[in-house]
Design an enzyme around this catalytic site. Sequence first.
Site, mmCIF file in Angstrom:
data_model
loop_
_atom_site.group_PDB
_atom_site.id
_atom_site.type_symbol
_atom_site.label_atom_id
_atom_site.label_comp_id
_atom_site.label_asym_id
_atom_site.label_seq_id
_atom_site.Cartn_x
_atom_site.Cartn_y
_atom_site.Cartn_z
ATOM 1 C CD GLN A 141 -19.701 -4.230 -12.162
ATOM 2 O OE1 GLN A 141 -20.137 -3.585 -13.112
ATOM 3 N NE2 GLN A 141 -20.449 -5.108 -11.447
ATOM 4 C CG HIS A 284 -23.817 -5.840 -17.440
ATOM 5 N ND1 HIS A 284 -23.143 -5.422 -16.116
ATOM 6 C CD2 HIS A 284 -22.485 -5.305 -18.125
ATOM 7 C CE1 HIS A 284 -21.906 -5.097 -16.181
ATOM 8 N NE2 HIS A 284 -21.628 -4.840 -17.642
ATOM 9 C CG ASN A 305 -18.562 -3.968 -19.014
ATOM 10 O OD1 ASN A 305 -19.353 -3.711 -18.293
ATOM 11 N ND2 ASN A 305 -18.513 -5.317 -19.303
#
Length: 337
Positions: A141, A284, A305
């Site tokens: 990201q 998160h 992740n």
Amino acid sequence: MMARLSFSLCAAMFFVGLWLPLVAPRQLEEATMSIRFDQWMAINGVEYESIEEKEKRFNVFKENLRLIESVHADKRSYKLSLNKFADLSLDEFREQYMGLRADAAVGKKAPVGPFMHANLSAPPDTIDWREKGAVTPIKNQEACGCCWAFSAVAAVESITKIKTGNLVSLSEQEVLDCVTGGVSRGCISGLMGEAFRFIINNGGLARETDYPYQSIQGTCDAQKSSSKAGTITGYERILSGDEDSLLLAVANQPVSVGIDGSGFEFKHYSEGVFTGDCGTQMNHAVTIIGYGTADDGTDYWLIKNSWGETWGDKGYMKLKRGVNLCGVAVQASYPDA
């Protein structure tokens, strides 16, 4: 945000062989610290715009290294590393990479509909959806707090593979650009539920190749989103804190979850079953892609992740299961297809 200039890949690879492993805590001389910092810069392709910025980052690096070594001195079940975040303070890291909007109302609600996996009375002892070809490669990201989009899209990619047999990398950028009008704010923060609702109402999600990631929110592009490579019919929430139901769901498909990823040890996690100190503030978003039991008998969740392959165990984490560590079961949901 600090400016960085990238070294060439060849230069970075040249210095990889100079990397020194972490050692037990001790007073490191300034010269030794400086060498390790230069090695870290080369490995991560980092250069600073000024001597002053480099000195500032060097001081942050030294403090992070000392904290990592103090954790290793305790000989815990997990290890930390000088990853790409080693020149960021904890506050800087939180500002750039935490992007889940805590939705207190979600935690108080029952699932949207009847829990579809409730009849699974004997889930397998272990499952890893990567082994079933239902997980796309680790994505990054970057310094955009849109973890919520990556978490939701990963879950949609997996259920699409499970239902159709086709694993397709879908567009986080479409979600980032087009989810508006609710509480989600692009790179600032967002909710997986809003991402799921957009995908449902939009009739699906475009391929990543058709609507590539830009690490910044742009304008929703109807032409790019015209292809619908992944569709869902709905989504369900799991009752807050119910790890038993979460396990039943993960036994059937990867699940999108909120987590407290703002701690120092989470930031520098490298390998092993994480049992570190973290709270339950939902800041998160990640995707649970499996679960299992370590050799020492510790049950864990297997987490995907969105911080690239240089974080964690090539982008993944094992998180202690059964104690709602880091609030992993507080804000969990999964798409139907």
